[in-house]
Design a protein around this motif. Structure first.
Motif, PDB file in Angstrom:
ATOM      1  N   LEU A  11       0.828  -1.204   0.000  1.00  0.00           N
ATOM      2  CA  LEU A  11       0.000   0.000   0.000  1.00  0.00           C
ATOM      3  C   LEU A  11       0.864   1.255   0.000  1.00  0.00           C
ATOM      4  CD1 LEU A  11      -2.832  -1.039   2.477  1.00  0.00           C
ATOM      5  CD2 LEU A  11      -2.995  -0.815  -0.008  1.00  0.00           C
ATOM      6  N   ALA A  12       1.981   1.221   0.710  1.00  0.00           N
ATOM      7  CA  ALA A  12       2.878   2.375   0.730  1.00  0.00           C
ATOM      8  C   ALA A  12       3.490   2.633  -0.634  1.00  0.00           C
ATOM      9  CB  ALA A  12       3.979   2.160   1.764  1.00  0.00           C
ATOM     10  N   ALA A  13       3.706   1.566  -1.408  1.00  0.00           N
ATOM     11  CA  ALA A  13       4.328   1.707  -2.721  1.00  0.00           C
ATOM     12  C   ALA A  13       3.323   2.068  -3.814  1.00  0.00           C
ATOM     13  CB  ALA A  13       5.028   0.400  -3.103  1.00  0.00           C
ATOM     14  N   HIS A  14       2.039   1.937  -3.529  1.00  0.00           N
ATOM     15  CA  HIS A  14       1.023   2.161  -4.567  1.00  0.00           C
ATOM     16  C   HIS A  14       0.931   3.630  -4.954  1.00  0.00           C
ATOM     17  CE1 HIS A  14      -3.180   3.110  -5.825  1.00  0.00           C
ATOM     18  NE2 HIS A  14      -2.925   2.102  -6.633  1.00  0.00           N
ATOM     19  N   GLU A  15       0.805   3.879  -6.248  1.00  0.00           N
ATOM     20  CA  GLU A  15       0.612   5.232  -6.762  1.00  0.00           C
ATOM     21  C   GLU A  15      -0.718   5.299  -7.496  1.00  0.00           C
ATOM     22  OE1 GLU A  15       3.912   6.332  -9.168  1.00  0.00           O
ATOM     23  OE2 GLU A  15       5.355   6.257  -7.519  1.00  0.00           O
ATOM     24  N   VAL A  16      -1.434   6.396  -7.323  1.00  0.00           N
ATOM     25  CA  VAL A  16      -2.751   6.540  -7.919  1.00  0.00           C
ATOM     26  C   VAL A  16      -2.635   6.575  -9.437  1.00  0.00           C
ATOM     27  CG1 VAL A  16      -2.762   9.061  -7.848  1.00  0.00           C
ATOM     28  CG2 VAL A  16      -4.922   7.818  -7.799  1.00  0.00           C
ATOM     29  N   GLY A  17      -3.593   5.960 -10.119  1.00  0.00           N
ATOM     30  CA  GLY A  17      -3.611   5.940 -11.574  1.00  0.00           C
ATOM     31  C   GLY A  17      -4.111   7.253 -12.146  1.00  0.00           C
ATOM     32  N   PRO A  18      -4.000   7.427 -13.461  1.00  0.00           N
ATOM     33  CA  PRO A  18      -4.431   8.675 -14.093  1.00  0.00           C
ATOM     34  C   PRO A  18      -5.944   8.854 -14.043  1.00  0.00           C
ATOM     35  CG  PRO A  18      -3.827   7.041 -15.739  1.00  0.00           C
ATOM     36  CD  PRO A  18      -3.437   6.471 -14.416  1.00  0.00           C
ATOM     37  N   HIS A  19      -6.355  10.105 -14.057  1.00  0.00           N
ATOM     38  CA  HIS A  19      -7.769  10.501 -14.138  1.00  0.00           C
ATOM     39  C   HIS A  19      -8.562  10.115 -12.905  1.00  0.00           C
ATOM     40  CE1 HIS A  19      -6.575  11.194 -18.232  1.00  0.00           C
ATOM     41  NE2 HIS A  19      -6.399   9.910 -18.447  1.00  0.00           N
ATOM     42  N   ARG A  20      -7.902   9.988 -11.783  1.00  0.00           N
ATOM     43  CA  ARG A  20      -8.556   9.620 -10.524  1.00  0.00           C
ATOM     44  C   ARG A  20      -8.202  10.647  -9.447  1.00  0.00           C
ATOM     45  NH1 ARG A  20      -7.362   5.205 -13.431  1.00  0.00           N
ATOM     46  NH2 ARG A  20      -8.869   3.491 -13.448  1.00  0.00           N
ATOM     47  N   ILE A  31      -8.643  19.868 -11.144  1.00  0.00           N
ATOM     48  CA  ILE A  31      -8.565  18.444 -10.796  1.00  0.00           C
ATOM     49  C   ILE A  31      -9.271  17.591 -11.846  1.00  0.00           C
ATOM     50  CG2 ILE A  31      -9.242  16.716  -9.084  1.00  0.00           C
ATOM     51  CD1 ILE A  31      -9.017  18.984  -6.995  1.00  0.00           C
ATOM     52  N   ASP A  32      -8.563  16.581 -12.320  1.00  0.00           N
ATOM     53  CA  ASP A  32      -9.085  15.636 -13.312  1.00  0.00           C
ATOM     54  C   ASP A  32      -9.531  14.366 -12.602  1.00  0.00           C
ATOM     55  OD1 ASP A  32      -9.522  13.738 -15.282  1.00  0.00           O
ATOM     56  OD2 ASP A  32      -7.437  13.637 -15.947  1.00  0.00           O
ATOM     57  N   ASP A  33     -10.846  14.190 -12.476  1.00  0.00           N
ATOM     58  CA  ASP A  33     -11.419  12.944 -11.958  1.00  0.00           C
ATOM     59  C   ASP A  33     -12.371  12.383 -13.011  1.00  0.00           C
ATOM     60  OD1 ASP A  33     -12.191  10.853 -10.242  1.00  0.00           O
ATOM     61  OD2 ASP A  33     -11.948  12.138  -8.498  1.00  0.00           O
ATOM     62  N   SER A  34     -11.869  12.296 -14.248  1.00  0.00           N
ATOM     63  CA  SER A  34     -12.697  11.828 -15.354  1.00  0.00           C
ATOM     64  C   SER A  34     -13.189  10.405 -15.155  1.00  0.00           C
ATOM     65  CB  SER A  34     -11.922  11.926 -16.680  1.00  0.00           C
ATOM     66  OG  SER A  34     -12.729  11.574 -17.772  1.00  0.00           O
ATOM     67  N   LYS A  35     -12.479   9.636 -14.308  1.00  0.00           N
ATOM     68  CA  LYS A  35     -12.897   8.258 -14.028  1.00  0.00           C
ATOM     69  C   LYS A  35     -14.203   8.210 -13.242  1.00  0.00           C
ATOM     70  CE  LYS A  35     -12.133   3.769 -14.063  1.00  0.00           C
ATOM     71  NZ  LYS A  35     -13.348   3.298 -13.380  1.00  0.00           N
ATOM     72  N   ALA A  36     -14.673   9.339 -12.737  1.00  0.00           N
ATOM     73  CA  ALA A  36     -15.958   9.394 -12.031  1.00  0.00           C
ATOM     74  C   ALA A  36     -17.075   9.331 -13.063  1.00  0.00           C
ATOM     75  CB  ALA A  36     -16.056  10.661 -11.193  1.00  0.00           C
ATOM     76  N   THR A  37     -17.370   8.126 -13.530  1.00  0.00           N
ATOM     77  CA  THR A  37     -18.293   7.941 -14.653  1.00  0.00           C
ATOM     78  C   THR A  37     -19.728   7.683 -14.218  1.00  0.00           C
ATOM     79  OG1 THR A  37     -17.702   5.595 -14.748  1.00  0.00           O
ATOM     80  CG2 THR A  37     -16.470   7.106 -16.176  1.00  0.00           C
ATOM     81  N   ASN A  38     -20.039   7.890 -12.941  1.00  0.00           N
ATOM     82  CA  ASN A  38     -21.413   7.776 -12.469  1.00  0.00           C
ATOM     83  C   ASN A  38     -21.562   8.672 -11.242  1.00  0.00           C
ATOM     84  OD1 ASN A  38     -20.646   6.102 -10.054  1.00  0.00           O
ATOM     85  ND2 ASN A  38     -20.049   4.669 -11.670  1.00  0.00           N
ATOM     86  N   PRO A  39     -22.791   8.960 -10.817  1.00  0.00           N
ATOM     87  CA  PRO A  39     -22.975   9.867  -9.679  1.00  0.00           C
ATOM     88  C   PRO A  39     -22.301   9.384  -8.399  1.00  0.00           C
ATOM     89  CG  PRO A  39     -25.026   9.673 -10.913  1.00  0.00           C
ATOM     90  CD  PRO A  39     -24.076   8.658 -11.494  1.00  0.00           C
ATOM     91  N   HIS A  40     -22.297   8.089  -8.165  1.00  0.00           N
ATOM     92  CA  HIS A  40     -21.683   7.545  -6.953  1.00  0.00           C
ATOM     93  C   HIS A  40     -20.198   7.873  -6.902  1.00  0.00           C
ATOM     94  CE1 HIS A  40     -20.148   4.268  -4.288  1.00  0.00           C
ATOM     95  NE2 HIS A  40     -21.298   4.446  -3.665  1.00  0.00           N
ATOM     96  N   ALA A  41     -19.528   7.794  -8.046  1.00  0.00           N
ATOM     97  CA  ALA A  41     -18.093   8.095  -8.097  1.00  0.00           C
ATOM     98  C   ALA A  41     -17.822   9.588  -8.012  1.00  0.00           C
ATOM     99  CB  ALA A  41     -17.494   7.530  -9.381  1.00  0.00           C
ATOM    100  N   ALA A  42     -18.725  10.399  -8.562  1.00  0.00           N
ATOM    101  CA  ALA A  42     -18.515  11.849  -8.527  1.00  0.00           C
ATOM    102  C   ALA A  42     -18.665  12.414  -7.120  1.00  0.00           C
ATOM    103  CB  ALA A  42     -19.490  12.539  -9.474  1.00  0.00           C
ATOM    104  N   ARG A  43     -19.449  11.754  -6.289  1.00  0.00           N
ATOM    105  CA  ARG A  43     -19.752  12.276  -4.952  1.00  0.00           C
ATOM    106  C   ARG A  43     -18.495  12.578  -4.136  1.00  0.00           C
ATOM    107  NH1 ARG A  43     -20.252   9.952   0.050  1.00  0.00           N
ATOM    108  NH2 ARG A  43     -21.682  11.015   1.512  1.00  0.00           N
ATOM    109  N   PRO A  44     -17.586  11.596  -3.889  1.00  0.00           N
ATOM    110  CA  PRO A  44     -16.407  11.927  -3.072  1.00  0.00           C
ATOM    111  C   PRO A  44     -15.495  12.946  -3.743  1.00  0.00           C
ATOM    112  CG  PRO A  44     -16.215   9.716  -3.988  1.00  0.00           C
ATOM    113  CD  PRO A  44     -17.617  10.173  -4.250  1.00  0.00           C
ATOM    114  N   ALA A  45     -15.455  12.956  -5.074  1.00  0.00           N
ATOM    115  CA  ALA A  45     -14.609  13.919  -5.780  1.00  0.00           C
ATOM    116  C   ALA A  45     -15.070  15.339  -5.520  1.00  0.00           C
ATOM    117  CB  ALA A  45     -14.632  13.618  -7.279  1.00  0.00           C
TER     118      ALA A  45
END
Length: 513
Positions: A324-333, A346-360
């Motif tokens: 987990l310490a070595a993990h790096e976030v992927g693009p568009h997240r 901020i690019d959170d294009s991976k938020a492709t539904n309302p549920h994903a857009a909420r925390p962003a």
């Protein structure tokens, strides 16, 4: 460590040794050609894209353009291997069902090939699904397996077809498999060593014919030895009674015995003891919560799910922490594209539904929201009602922009809204929307006909810049799919980042050109 899933009889591959029709000439379809040929099948690929068919022909497959004649010829084949995007009610697959021709997805084919030992002893499958967080969790799991010195690959919906992972050199023994609801629907035989359902919210309802079908597809991930479910998500938690094996839950709070959770600044495991066997509820620390990327509640939940799958596979607590310490976030997240004059982009294009857009959107106190695209049947009212008080403005694009604008009018009528449309759609989208209340400062910007998607996004970025003030975050969190305008959510995010960069280079105030 869990027992290896039972190896099936070789007859499970019998239909794949005859004439096979591959529906879809994309990445997953092309990946099936060589394995099917190795089994002795004569392979025909059908698609509407001549260029994609040409690529399949170069691999030695017969090809045929997908038209009305193909379903009429379905009786010529013993098996259809379908792209996950094909709906069950498409004419081709309906014809196959009517003729008694088996229909498998590429993941189903991969499972059967693996279980039959075509490429050596069967691998260990760790499956990840959910409405949101699949790719991040799968990436985290792959990082943890690497930290544990397990030969592993992340595959499936994350980009690498499972068949390619099975034939990769050097050989991998552990598969971190991200599966969408489409892939699970077409893979009824898969029984993973461990599988996780992270969360379930409205998504792809048009494809599944409603929420029950979508939930049923997701539940197939819980058919193996260990079922991991997100307890903070009501829909995911409700699937626990349907699980075939041992159920392990995860939550953001203090975990009970049989769960993973968070205590203080630590990720805590109370489900597994040393060596990957089920424990007696003793607390095992899995590293600090503060070091997880992406930060925030969604990232922590993904980390807990990945840790649960890894622990089910016998991975040590130290390896979980290191991975987990070595993990790096992927693009568009949640990537920060730029920070200029107190405004963060901020690019959170991976938020492709309302549920994903909420925390962003909830991650920032003041937001200009860039949203819109294909809602896929999902409702957006609950999201708008929750995030409305944080919105300094909204810039909307895409085919369902009017639906989001209407929701904003109902739940956040004081928020300025700008809809950016190409002139081709102007005659439709400029008409007054009766749902938009008079007090909402909304307008539509109509661009010339046949304006490219990239140029629509550039105009949207300029509109967002006009709404943003110091201390504001401009967040691309579309709450919708991208294919109405863009090649992918990645293309959409890249267009956003390019427009932000171009605006900075042209004029720090993002004035009109």
């Amino acid at each position: 460590m869990m027992a290896q899933s039972q190896r099936p009889d070789g007859d499970d591959l019998a239909p794949a040794r005859e004439r096979v029709l591959v529906a879809g000439a994309g990445v997953s379809g092309r990946a099936t050609i060589a394995p099917l040929q190795a089994l002795g099948a004569r392979v025909t690929v059908t698609d509407t894209d001549p260029a994609a068919l040409a690529a399949c022909a170069a691999l030695g497959a017969d090809t045929v353009v997908l038209d009305d004649d193909v379903p009429a010829r379905i009786g010529e084949f013993s098996l259809v291997v379908t792209s996950p995007g094909f709906r069950p009610d498409t004419p081709l697959l309906s014809a196959a069902a009517g003729a008694g021709v088996a229909v498998w997805g590429d993941v189903e084919l991969s499972w059967r090939i693996d279980r039959a030992g075509v490429y050596g002893p069967p691998r260990h499958w760790l499956v990840v699904t959910g409405t949101n967080g699949k790719t991040t969790t799968t990436s985290m799991l792959r990082s943890i397996l690497g930290a544990a010195d397990r030969s592993a690959a992340a595959c499936g919906n994350i980009g690498l077809p499972v068949l390619d992972a099975l034939t990769a050199e050097p050989r991998v023994e552990w598969l971190a498999v991200e599966l969408s609801s489409f892939q699970l629907y077409w893979a009824p035989s898969v029984r993973p060593d461990a599988g996780a359902v992270l969360n379930i919210a409205e998504d792809h309802l048009d494809w599944h014919g409603g929420m029950p079908g979508y939930v049923a597809a997701k539940a197939r991930a819980l058919s193996g030895d260990v079922a991991v479910v997100g307890l903070d998500d009501e829909n995911a938690a409700a699937l626990a009674p349907q699980a075939s094996g041992r159920v392990v839950g995860f939550r953001l709070g203090e975990p009970a015995p049989g769960e993973l959770g968070v205590a203080g600044d630590s990720l805590v495991d109370r489900a597994f003891g040393d060596g990957g066997v089920f424990g007696d509820g003793a607390r095992v620390a899995l590293g600090p919560a503060s070091g997880i990327t992406p930060p925030g509640p969604a990232g922590l939940l993904d980390a807990l799910a990945a840790a649960a799958l890894a622990r089910a596979a016998g991975v040590s607590a130290d390896a979980v922490a290191a991975g987990l310490a070595a993990h790096e976030v992927g693009p568009h997240r949640g990537q920060v594209v730029a920070a200029t004059d107190g405004v963060t982009w901020i690019d959170d294009s991976k938020a492709t539904n309302p549920h994903a857009a909420r925390p962003a959107l909830l991650a920032h106190d003041r937001v200009v929201w860039v949203g819109g695209g294909q809602l896929k049947g999902a409702a957006v009212d609950a999201l708008v009602a929750e995030v409305g008080p944080r919105l300094a403005g909204a810039v909307l694009i895409g085919v369902d922009a009017a639906k989001i604008a209407a929701a904003l009018a109902r739940h956040a009528p004081g928020v300025p809204v700008v809809r950016v449309v190409a002139g081709d759609d102007g005659d439709v989208q400029q008409r007054p929307d009766p749902a938009v209340q008079a007090e909402q400062p909304s307008r539509t910007r109509v661009l010339p006909p046949r304006t490219s998607a990239d140029d629509v996004m550039a105009a949207a970025v300029r509109e967002a810049a006009a709404l943003a003030t110091p201390g504001t975050a401009v967040v691309l969190a579309p709450a919708a799919a991208s294919l109405d305008m863009f090649r992918s959510y990645g293309h959409r995010g890249d267009a956003f980042a390019a427009a932000v960069t171009a605006g900075r280079n042209r004029d720090e105030r993002y004035d009109e050109p």
